[in-house]
Design an enzyme around this catalytic site. Structure first.
Site, PDB file in Angstrom:
ATOM      1  N   ASP A 248      66.974  81.540  40.076  1.00 47.19           N
ATOM      2  CA  ASP A 248      66.092  82.126  41.030  1.00 47.19           C
ATOM      3  C   ASP A 248      64.476  82.600  40.663  1.00 47.19           C
ATOM      4  OD1 ASP A 248      64.826  83.556  42.573  1.00 47.19           O
ATOM      5  OD2 ASP A 248      65.839  85.019  43.645  1.00 47.19           O
TER       6      ASP A 248
ATOM      7  N   TYR B  63      74.159  88.916  42.409  1.00 46.17           N
ATOM      8  CA  TYR B  63      73.836  88.169  43.588  1.00 46.17           C
ATOM      9  C   TYR B  63      74.988  88.509  45.038  1.00 46.17           C
ATOM     10  CZ  TYR B  63      68.972  86.573  42.748  1.00 46.17           C
ATOM     11  OH  TYR B  63      67.720  86.730  42.089  1.00 46.17           O
TER      12      TYR B  63
ATOM     13  N   ASP C 296      64.495  83.595  27.746  1.00 44.58           N
ATOM     14  CA  ASP C 296      63.246  83.959  27.066  1.00 44.58           C
ATOM     15  C   ASP C 296      62.384  83.315  26.131  1.00 44.58           C
ATOM     16  OD1 ASP C 296      64.980  84.057  25.140  1.00 44.58           O
ATOM     17  OD2 ASP C 296      64.398  86.328  24.615  1.00 44.58           O
TER      18      ASP C 296
ATOM     19  N   LYS D 154      71.472  83.837  28.705  1.00 42.26           N
ATOM     20  CA  LYS D 154      70.898  85.104  27.243  1.00 42.26           C
ATOM     21  C   LYS D 154      72.543  85.510  26.588  1.00 42.26           C
ATOM     22  CE  LYS D 154      68.084  87.906  25.094  1.00 42.26           C
ATOM     23  NZ  LYS D 154      67.118  87.103  24.449  1.00 42.26           N
TER      24      LYS D 154
END
Length: 375
Positions: free
Chosen positions: A268, A150, A244, A212
């Protein structure tokens, strides 16, 4: 054309004028009020009435952002809005529409970066009376709000910057567009510490870090910050999850988790997933927190198709107002507003399966509950 003449601002200004006519005391706080666009003015109007009913009075400086102010300022994020928040350090913001055209930055991202609102607090709690596939859900998402993808450092396909990176790395395909993902240790450390402090102050049992990092190696910094900071919080359980696997777990058994702390992008996405567990975005509050500035906002979007139809669900916005009051130290008023929402959802069937409601009616019913609690 003056900003005060826009339809969105005038709608909220009229509600505020009616509030002022009834008020019998001076305002305790000054804050910036951002109606937004689409359904924003309606849910914001409902929320300031509910806040007023708690007995905490605000002097609202009404400014706006989004598509409705572009004809006036040629930007969705005007300087006078920035100046207002610089003075008040406090804002209640409705959803805004960011133009799809190039050259306009997201209002939400712009505000977070402008005021270094590093923590995005997004509780997800299932209330009685709200339809869901689940029983008990009580989660808190703590999202790092200023870094990751972002930051907006992006290079279009064919640009000199993109071609230079392609040539230098030898790993990116020719003709690729590129976005940079950056994390800094100080930013990782402060968001993790915020999550643990929040857990400690609110009697939460566990904080889980989500990354991750097995594949995206720069996320190991986020994990390292978690491990280091967690040493200062011996009484709180710690956990670690890959993004995940977390998504699968949340769908199968959300009760396994309590407070989640995540980098920006994952936060988000996961916060919207969590909203889906508790009835949808219409029930999802959000608070953006910096060192000395707070901006409360609903998680949902502006839904332009619903504007002016009196069908918008104001619950998420009201709960955001409750979070804001609590963060300001107005604990009694915050609880009063939240309890009123909870009781109305439990006792009244005012929100249909599509998430729509009679905005004016549900607002009146919630205000009546607040008045009852305050007697």
């Amino acid at each position: 054309m003056e900003l005060g003449n826009t339809r969105e601002v005038m709608y909220v200004q009229n509600i505020y004028n009616q509030i002022l006519k009834k008020r019998n005391a001076n305002a305790k706080y000054r804050a910036t009020l951002i109606p937004g666009d689409g359904i924003g003015p309606e849910v914001v109007g409902s929320t300031i009435q509910a806040i007023e009913a708690t007995g905490v009075y605000f002097d609202w400086d009404i400014k706006n952002a989004g598509t409705s102010v572009i004809p006036v300022y040629n930007t969705p994020l005007p300087d006078d809005l920035i100046a207002s928040i610089q003075k008040t350090k406090l804002a209640l913001k409705g959803p805004v529409t960011t133009p799809k055209e190039e050259g306009f930055r997201s209002v939400n991202v712009g505000l977070r970066q402008e005021f270094d609102l590093y923590s995005n607090l997004r509780p997800a709690k299932l209330f009685d009376g709200v339809k869901s596939r689940y029983g008990l859900v009580d989660l808190v998402v703590v999202r790092e709000n200023t870094e990751d993808l972002y930051i907006g450092v992006e290079f279009a396909a064919g640009s000199q910057e993109a071609n230079d990176l392609i040539s230098k790395t030898k790993k990116i395909k020719e003709g690729s567009s590129i976005s940079l993902k950056s994390l800094s240790y100080p930013a990782c450390e402060r968001i993790v510490r915020f999550a643990f402090d929040y857990a400690k102050e609110n009697d939460r049992r566990k904080v889980t870090v989500v990354t991750k990092s097995n594949i995206v190696k720069n996320e190991k910094m986020f994990l390292d910050a978690f491990k280091n900071v967690s040493e200062d919080y011996k009484d709180i359980k710690k956990g670690s999850a890959l993004i995940d696997a977390l998504c699968m777990d949340l769908v199968m058994d959300p009760g396994k988790y309590d407070v989640l702390v995540l980098p920006n992008l994952y936060g988000d996405i996961v916060s919207d997933l969590c909203a889906g567990l508790v009835g949808g975005l219409g029930y999802a509050p959000s608070l953006n927190i910096g060192k000395d500035t707070i901006i409360a906002e609903a998680v949902h979007g502006s839904f332009p198709e619903g504007a002016g139809r009196n069908i918008a669900n104001p619950i998420g916005m009201m709960l955001s107002g409750s979070l804001m009051l609590g963060r300001m130290g107005e604990k009694k008023a915050a609880k009063c507003l939240e309890d009123a929402v909870i009781e109305v959802l439990r006792e009244e069937n005012l929100v249909n399966e599509e998430g729509f409601t009679d905005t004016l009616k549900i607002t009146d019913v919630i205000i009546s509950k607040i008045n009852k609690f305050n007697r």
